[in-house]
Design an enzyme around this catalytic site. Structure first.
Site, mmCIF file in Angstrom:
data_model
loop_
_atom_site.group_PDB
_atom_site.id
_atom_site.type_symbol
_atom_site.label_atom_id
_atom_site.label_comp_id
_atom_site.label_asym_id
_atom_site.label_seq_id
_atom_site.Cartn_x
_atom_site.Cartn_y
_atom_site.Cartn_z
ATOM 1 N N ASP A 90 0.967 -1.209 -0.112
ATOM 2 C CA ASP A 90 -0.041 0.040 -0.031
ATOM 3 C C ASP A 90 1.049 1.301 -0.093
ATOM 4 O OD1 ASP A 90 -2.198 1.783 0.246
ATOM 5 O OD2 ASP A 90 -2.720 1.130 2.217
ATOM 6 N N LYS A 144 1.004 3.787 -2.120
ATOM 7 C CA LYS A 144 0.176 5.188 -2.579
ATOM 8 C C LYS A 144 1.047 6.139 -3.262
ATOM 9 C CE LYS A 144 -3.314 4.842 0.914
ATOM 10 N NZ LYS A 144 -2.862 3.920 1.776
ATOM 11 N N ASP A 186 3.703 11.071 -7.296
ATOM 12 C CA ASP A 186 4.921 11.975 -7.858
ATOM 13 C C ASP A 186 4.873 11.825 -9.172
ATOM 14 O OD1 ASP A 186 7.149 13.548 -7.672
ATOM 15 O OD2 ASP A 186 7.559 12.587 -5.809
#
Length: 474
Positions: free
Chosen positions: A304, A306, A309
């Site tokens: 996880d 996430k 960028d």
């Protein structure tokens, strides 16, 4: 022409004048491209027209049975139903598309009694699916539904589908009649009328296909045929084989605890979700043990991370950092905030051949800034990468027309409580039956338990029972 038909004709022309009747190329809810589109959302800005429509509906329903309450299909029909309610002195209830996360958390708002007979109010019917969704929630609350009144029947199969589900549709206008009225008023010419006529002859909604392709109405085994991402197909197969939709959130800070948790819960889960950057004694060597446990117990490792960028940075974070996520986690999460570059970076990285991404559309924490426009943009981005996207992280049934995509819903607890850091929880039944979850994420309820394995079994069984109830009740 009767007085009622004359009123209808004048009303149809007025709709055309306010651009509520449009001609061109438009996409309907069920994905059909149509040369004529009725957009009644604008009618709220024309109170006299709204009043006229309500009067037409009231005049029509005088010849029908009496009703205890009315309910408009969200959201366009809500103001129509409201005016009908006020002018005809009949109580109204409102159906929410999703339950609130606070207060009563009810799907049906308003005063009603079990057994009340409800008249459904809708603006336009193509397939009838929106009416059926409303009827389902009303019936689940003990309200009887047998009739729906609509302004426009597009004559494309909706009336048949509703009839097969016990709902008689009463339409003020058919699309054929609407086109005739507009032609008589010189709003359209014969060629436009003929184009619409040919369109209706060649473009019918197949109710069986409509039902078949609904994510919430299909079994996981049936949905395998729709999945385009290889990890999605594997996940669906694991869920079927192990009869589990449980993802355990392994938010622990030591490799020993993480491996123990994987060993204990592994037989009962489909996904094992890590936050590898919170592991204090991380060493790459421990990953081979995690992968061995995953293979032995047949679950998928899910980091996880996430990602959020630019594509190049995400590519480095994914495959070149000390964690080398691309070498051991088949699934990761990503935000859509930076656009397609994130997905391109993941897709072009070295590492595992089969990989998938869960895009984050909604969060389980209070005060999240992911508004509806962000959600819509996330879903649009996901559709551009069908071979990479495994699913969407969300709190509501956002993907009804995407059976090959999995809804992952976090914030699940048998006791619907929260924590001091704004985390919000929902019960397993709520996330599956009301919020549309395919896979439910359970964290501290299992990781903080004295017996994680037993707790995992408890959640697995409750979640699977809710899933079976969901597909059986459709």
């Amino acid at each position: 022409m009767s007085t009622f038909d004359e009123k209808l004709k004048l009303f149809a022309v007025d709709l055309y004048k306010i651009n509520a009747i449009k001609f061109g190329e438009y996409k309907t809810k069920v994905g059909l491209i149509t040369p004529v589109y009725c957009d009644l959302r604008v009618i709220v800005s024309y109170p006299q027209l709204l009043n006229t429509l309500a009067e037409l509906i009231i005049e029509y329903i005088k010849k029908m049975q009496t009703f205890d309450i009315v309910c408009g299909v969200p959201y366009t029909a809500l103001p129509i139903a409201t005016v009908v309610s006020v002018k005809n002195s009949i109580p109204m209830v409102m159906r929410r598309k999703e339950a609130k996360d606070y207060g009563t958390k009810k799907l049906i708002e308003g005063q009603f009694k079990e057994g009340d007979n409800c008249l459904i109010v809708e603006d336009v019917v193509t397939s009838g699916s929106s009416i059926l969704e409303t009827v389902k929630d009303l019936k689940n609350s003990g309200i009887k539904c047998s009739d729906a009144i609509v302004l426009l029947n597009r004559e494309q199969g909706g009336e048949k589908l509703l009839s097969e589900n016990g709902i008689k549709m009463h339409a003020l206008l058919s699309l054929t009649q609407l086109m005739q009225f507009l032609k008589e008023a010189n709003c359209v010419n014969e060629s436009v009328v003929e184009k619409v006529k040919i369109y209706l002859q060649n473009t019918q909604v197949d109710p069986n296909v409509l039902i078949k392709n609904n994510r919430l109405k299909l079994s996981f085994l049936e949905r395998l045929n729709f999945a385009k991402n290889p990890v999605t197909r594997r996940l669906l197969q694991v869920m079927c084989d192990k009869k589990t939709t449980l993802c355990v959130a392994a938010d622990v800070t030591s490799t020993t605890d993480l491996l123990n948790l994987a060993e204990q819960t592994g037989p009962h889960i489909c996904l094992f979700k890590t936050h590898i950057d919170i592991v204090e004694d991380f060493h790459p060597n421990f990953l081979k043990h995690l992968k061995e446990i995953a293979e032995r117990h047949n679950f998928i490792i899910f980091e996880d991370r996430k990602f959020a960028d630019i594509g190049n940075t995400v590519q480095l974070q994914y495959s070149k950092s000390m964690y080398q996520i691309s070498s051991w986690a088949n699934l990761v999460t990503a935000h859509s905030v930076m656009g397609k570059g994130i997905l391109e970076g993941i897709q072009q990285s070295e590492g595992l051949k089969d990989r998938g991404v869960f895009l984050l559309a909604e969060a389980s924490c209070a005060g999240s800034l992911t508004d509806q426009s962000y959600v819509d943009a996330t879903l649009k981005l996901a559709k551009q990468y069908p071979d990479l996207i495994t699913g969407i992280v969300c709190q509501n049934p956002l993907l009804l027309e995407e059976p090959g995509v999995i809804q992952l819903t976090p914030g699940v607890h048998l006791e619907s409580v929260g924590d001091r850091l704004a985390q919000q929880y929902n019960s397993p039944e709520t996330v599956v039956l009301e919020k549309g979850a395919d896979v439910a994420v359970v964290g501290r309820a299992i990781t903080k338990s004295a017996d994680p394995a037993a707790e995992a079994v408890k959640y697995k069984e409750v979640l699977w029972a809710a899933y079976e109830k969901r597909i059986a009740s459709q």
